[in-house]
Design an enzyme around this catalytic site. Structure first.
Site, mmCIF file in Angstrom:
data_model
loop_
_atom_site.group_PDB
_atom_site.id
_atom_site.type_symbol
_atom_site.label_atom_id
_atom_site.label_comp_id
_atom_site.label_asym_id
_atom_site.label_seq_id
_atom_site.Cartn_x
_atom_site.Cartn_y
_atom_site.Cartn_z
ATOM 1 C CB SER A 191 47.524 43.425 47.966
ATOM 2 O OG SER A 191 48.774 43.671 47.331
ATOM 3 N NE ARG A 195 44.777 41.622 43.149
ATOM 4 C CZ ARG A 195 45.919 42.124 43.608
ATOM 5 N NH1 ARG A 195 46.994 41.336 43.718
ATOM 6 N NH2 ARG A 195 46.022 43.380 43.954
ATOM 7 C CG ASN A 199 39.676 36.661 42.891
ATOM 8 O OD1 ASN A 199 38.728 37.049 42.226
ATOM 9 N ND2 ASN A 199 40.576 37.498 43.398
#
Length: 256
Positions: A191, A195, A199
């Site tokens: 994660s 992440r 983004n």
């Protein structure tokens, strides 16, 4: 120079890495170059600030460096309660390094590729934090540190106990605990890396799509998005740093 004929070709051109090798042995040379350049820029900038630092009225650059340092130091002090000489410098390095890599996304999408094409390089993707290999390798490094600090502070017996005795206390449920805790442990680096990648990849894609629009629409859309994207650039660096410190703090804390 290969002429881009369609929107599909333009997008594919900008999302293609300069790769050496194939499969698992392939290396995205452009990502590696930018990562090392940003790392060197970080070292030289802070080195310059230290060498030119003064106790008198500081200059703007020294104020900026001191502001970043105090911000990270205060954040680490609040999260990581144990005494450790590595965590502070590690958090500072992660924050500034990731911030510099993310900030490249604020450059015009055609600027760096145009410069590299003049140097005879057909493809050069200049945003390393939109390369899943880079973000996951950084997350893997954090994962290795988490395991190291866990074993260092709790030992192998304590590590195994932590994986098997939570959240259920009954011995018959220890295998269930182990599976649940193992999934939780492995999900942390996954994660963490995805992440940042997700983004930054999304932000890069929006800039590319804006560049495909008529010139009179580009400024109307790119400027507001760039201003908003500054927040994302800083926030993602901050989140990566904070989660790293949180994971390391959890590794040294005793379970209750």
């Amino acid at each position: 120079m290969e002429k881009v004929q369609s929107a599909h070709d333009y997008i594919e051109h900008h999302l293609t890495f300069l790769t050496s090798g194939e499969g698992w042995s392939g290396i995205n040379i452009d990502s590696m170059i930018v990562v090392w350049v940003m790392g060197l820029a970080f070292i030289l900038a802070f080195r310059f600030a230290v060498s030119k630092g003064t106790k008198e009225v500081p200059g703007r650059f020294q104020c900026l460096i001191e502001l970043i340092f105090e911000f990270v130091d205060n954040m680490v002090s609040e999260i990581f309660l144990a005494k450790d000489k590595l965590i502070g410098p590690l958090a500072l390095t992660i924050f500034v390094w990731v911030l510099l890599m993310n900030a490249i996304d604020l450059l015009p999408v055609d600027l760096v590729p145009a410069v590299t094409r003049m140097m005879g390089i057909s493809h050069f993707r200049d945003l390393p934090s939109a390369d899943v290999n880079i973000t996951m390798s950084m997350a893997l490094g954090v994962f290795v540190l988490v395991i190291f600090y866990t074993l260092k502070n709790k030992g192998l017996k304590g590590f195994i106990k932590e994986l098997t005795t939570q959240p259920f206390s009954h011995p018959l449920l220890y295998p269930v605990n182990f599976v649940l805790e193992l999934v939780t442990l492995i999900s942390k680096p996954i994660s963490l890396g995805l992440r940042l990648f997700g983004n930054m990849y999304a932000g890069e894609m929006i800039f590319i799509l804006i560049a495909l629009m008529p010139w009179w629409m580009q400024w109307a859309l790119s400027v507001p998005w760039a201003l908003f994207h500054i927040l994302i650039v800083v926030l993602q660096a901050f989140i990566f740093m904070v989660l790293t410190v949180v994971y390391l703090a959890m590794a040294v804390e005793e379970s209750h």
